[in-house]
Design an enzyme around this catalytic site. Structure first.
Site, short mmCIF file in Angstrom:
data_model
loop_
_atom_site.label_atom_id
_atom_site.label_comp_id
_atom_site.label_asym_id
_atom_site.label_seq_id
_atom_site.Cartn_x
_atom_site.Cartn_y
_atom_site.Cartn_z
N ASP A 1 -9.96 46.00 2.77
CA ASP A 1 -8.79 45.21 2.37
C ASP A 1 -8.47 44.20 3.47
O ASP A 1 -8.46 44.54 4.65
CB ASP A 1 -7.60 46.14 2.15
CG ASP A 1 -6.44 45.44 1.46
OD1 ASP A 1 -5.88 44.49 2.05
OD2 ASP A 1 -6.06 45.85 0.35
N ASP B 1 -6.66 34.91 -6.02
CA ASP B 1 -5.67 35.14 -7.06
C ASP B 1 -4.38 34.42 -6.69
O ASP B 1 -3.84 34.62 -5.60
CB ASP B 1 -5.41 36.65 -7.17
CG ASP B 1 -4.62 37.02 -8.43
OD1 ASP B 1 -3.77 36.21 -8.87
OD2 ASP B 1 -4.83 38.12 -8.96
N LYS C 1 3.82 34.94 -10.00
CA LYS C 1 5.19 35.44 -10.08
C LYS C 1 5.81 35.52 -8.69
O LYS C 1 5.17 35.96 -7.74
CB LYS C 1 5.21 36.80 -10.77
CG LYS C 1 4.76 36.75 -12.22
CD LYS C 1 4.83 38.13 -12.87
CE LYS C 1 4.38 38.05 -14.32
NZ LYS C 1 4.41 39.37 -14.98
N GLU D 1 -14.37 42.04 1.02
CA GLU D 1 -14.08 42.26 -0.40
C GLU D 1 -13.77 43.73 -0.62
O GLU D 1 -14.57 44.60 -0.25
CB GLU D 1 -15.28 41.83 -1.26
CG GLU D 1 -15.16 42.15 -2.73
CD GLU D 1 -13.96 41.48 -3.37
OE1 GLU D 1 -13.13 42.22 -3.96
OE2 GLU D 1 -13.84 40.23 -3.27
N ASP E 1 -8.57 26.16 -7.78
CA ASP E 1 -8.39 25.36 -8.98
C ASP E 1 -6.93 25.33 -9.40
O ASP E 1 -6.56 24.60 -10.32
CB ASP E 1 -9.21 25.94 -10.13
CG ASP E 1 -8.69 27.33 -10.51
OD1 ASP E 1 -8.70 28.22 -9.63
OD2 ASP E 1 -8.25 27.52 -11.66
N GLU F 1 -15.92 28.11 -8.95
CA GLU F 1 -15.94 26.66 -8.82
C GLU F 1 -16.92 26.03 -9.79
O GLU F 1 -16.63 25.01 -10.42
CB GLU F 1 -16.31 26.29 -7.38
CG GLU F 1 -16.19 24.83 -7.05
CD GLU F 1 -16.40 24.55 -5.57
OE1 GLU F 1 -16.43 23.37 -5.20
OE2 GLU F 1 -16.55 25.53 -4.79
N GLU G 1 -18.83 30.92 -7.59
CA GLU G 1 -19.05 31.13 -9.03
C GLU G 1 -17.92 30.51 -9.85
O GLU G 1 -18.16 29.84 -10.86
CB GLU G 1 -19.13 32.64 -9.33
CG GLU G 1 -20.30 33.35 -8.67
CD GLU G 1 -19.95 33.94 -7.33
OE1 GLU G 1 -20.71 34.79 -6.84
OE2 GLU G 1 -18.91 33.55 -6.75
#
Length: 219
Positions: free
Chosen positions: A96, A118, A122, A69, A154, A194, A192
């Site tokens: 990263d 994420d 676009k 993270e 999701d 989910e 979290e």
């Protein structure tokens, strides 16, 4: 989404080098020594606040877990949770994901988890998606020949994109679920996000993908 900066987050992580590993490139090829065992190593890219990885570490003490993270303020919560749980088979990297080859040797990892990343909807941001072929090339190099990727999201658009990306890369797909929480799959540990999405009645999509490793060592 703008992340709230938490003063002292970096200092707190530096004070817990047994959990948040500094200079991870020093352990490249030797993570088993750090864990003091030869258990399989599973990593989560974009691990967030650590709920999933800590839950998995408790459910599977026979596996070592590493969460990656890059946001310090997010990873601070994962650190706090790990200290509370006293789990010794979970570590974190404040790094990263794009630099992952600096941390692991070819074939050193057994599984990659990608959870609620994420979606970068676009088109111009396609290369930032963690299931883009550019990232698949990285995962393939660190995974062993039995290794695989487990994806949960999701976002239907990202899920469809990921299936196409996996297939286009020549990966085999397994255990595809279009509604995870109605699939009856055992041992699911929720993140979290989910939990939040499930309470709203939203679908959770899941799949597993595995590489063909005929040219693994030539990459």
């Amino acid at each position: 989404m703008r992340l709230r900066n938490i003063p002292g987050a970096k200092e707190e992580m530096n004070q817990n080098p047994d959990i948040v590993i500094g200079n991870p490139s020093q352990h490249k090829g030797n993570w088993s020594k750090l864990f003091n065992n030869d258990h399989p190593i599973h990593i989560e890219v974009g691990t967030g606040k650590g709920q999933f990885l800590i839950g998995m570490s408790m459910l599977h003490p026979e596996v070592n877990y590493i969460g990656i993270e890059k946001y310090e303020s997010v990873l601070l919560r994962a650190l706090e949770r790990t200290k509370d749980s006293e789990q010794e088979n979970v570590k974190f990297l404040n790094e990263d994901v794009g630099n992952i080859l600096e941390f692991f040797e070819p074939g050193e990892i057994d599984r990659v988890f990608i959870n609620f990343t994420d979606p970068w909807p676009k088109n111009r941001h396609e290369k930032r998606r963690l299931t883009h072929k550019g990232f698949l090339e990285l995962y393939q190099q660190i995974l062993n020949e039995n290794g695989d990727i487990h994806l949960k999201t999701d976002n239907q658009g990202l899920f469809e994109y990921s299936l196409e990306s996996f297939s286009g890369y020549g990966m085999s797909l397994h255990n595809i679920s279009l509604d995870l929480h109605k699939s009856g799959i055992a041992g699911n540990v929720m993140t979290e996000y989910e939990e939040r999405f499930s309470r709203k009645g939203m679908r959770i999509y899941r799949c597993e993908a595995q590489f063909e490793f005929k040219t693994h060592r030539n990459l």
